[in-house]
Motif scaffolding. Structure first.
Motif: not given
Length: 268
Positions: A141-166
């Motif tokens: 969509a060409g929309r800007e990422l809200d980094q703070e909300w992104f960090d909140t979401v991935i942190g709560r869902l336990g994905l911080t250490q999995r972002l580079g995995h397929r």
């Protein structure tokens, strides 16, 4: 430091008694509406009437769970609401947009820009990393990422250490959480979930439901899920029950025990 309301909500494993609906639930705004919706599959002797004149509104900032026995029409209703399937009759609106008036291009744009999806089948792109899958709708969509909300979401869902995995390098539960994060990061008007906790253990399920609850309470998003799990449904402001293609009951802010008791009667 005093925790924010979001942090307090996100740390819960179960909803508390006496909670209030989402910030916008009391307003007159309607995020989605089905009016006398019917859905028929097949013809002649093979005709199946999946929805039989369903009318239902979803207030902006409200969390709704849809439940019912197998074959009740609950997933069909959600697919019609989300523009993934066409209703045979009646009208479906997202905000003030009548989905029956949209061509394929406009429908694709609406789903991309205004709707988030969390489905049991994940629908992840196998060649992309978890991070790339999460941000894909925003990138398209060409929309800007809200980094703070992104960090909140991935942190709560336990994905911080999995972002580079397929996806092939992630468990089923981790893939489900990536799909949930993808639906949330763009802060869409309405999020639809088809069994969003179906492949998760009880702890991960609670984490997913808490972030969906927080999306409603803190950001005024509207969440609609189909689930068979009374515990997941108990996070909702209301639970709508379908049977044989019709709405048969609604419960407001029910406990898991309330939901279980009604489903037991419905199945009997």
């Amino acid at each position: 430091m005093t925790p924010t309301r979001f942090e307090e909500k996100a740390s819960m494993s179960v909803p508390q008694d006496g909670r209030t609906p989402g910030a916008h639930a009391a307003t007159a705004q309607i995020a989605a509406r089905a009016t006398d919706v019917t859905k028929v599959y097949g013809s002649g002797d093979t005709t199946v009437e999946a929805l039989k004149g369903v009318s239902l509104s979803f207030a902006a900032g409200e969390f709704t769970a849809i439940m019912g026995p197998s074959g009740s029409g609950k997933s069909t209703l959600m697919h019609c609401l989300a523009g993934l399937d066409d209703a045979t009759g009646g009208t479906v609106t997202i905000g003030d947009t009548d989905l029956t008036t949209l061509n394929d291009k406009d429908m694709t744009r609406l789903r991309r820009d205004r709707i988030g999806f969390v489905f049991q089948s994940y629908n992840l792109v196998p060649t992309l990393t978890a991070r790339e899958n999460i941000t894909l709708p925003l990138d398209i969509a060409g929309r800007e990422l809200d980094q703070e909300w992104f960090d909140t979401v991935i942190g709560r869902l336990g994905l911080t250490q999995r972002l580079g995995h397929r996806p092939s390098e992630l468990s089923g539960g981790q893939q489900q959480r990536v799909a949930c994060a993808r639906a949330l990061v763009g802060k869409p008007q309405i999020i639809f979930g088809d069994e969003p906790t179906g492949n998760l253990d009880s702890r991960s399920s609670g984490e997913v439901m808490s972030i969906l609850r927080a999306a409603v309470d803190e950001f005024g998003q509207t969440v609609v899920i189909v689930t068979h799990d009374p515990r997941a449904a108990s996070w909702a402001d209301r639970v709508v029950f379908l049977a044989d293609g019709r709405i048969v009951q609604e419960l407001q802010s029910p406990s898991a025990d309330d939901v279980y008791a009604y489903m037991k009667n419905l199945d009997s």
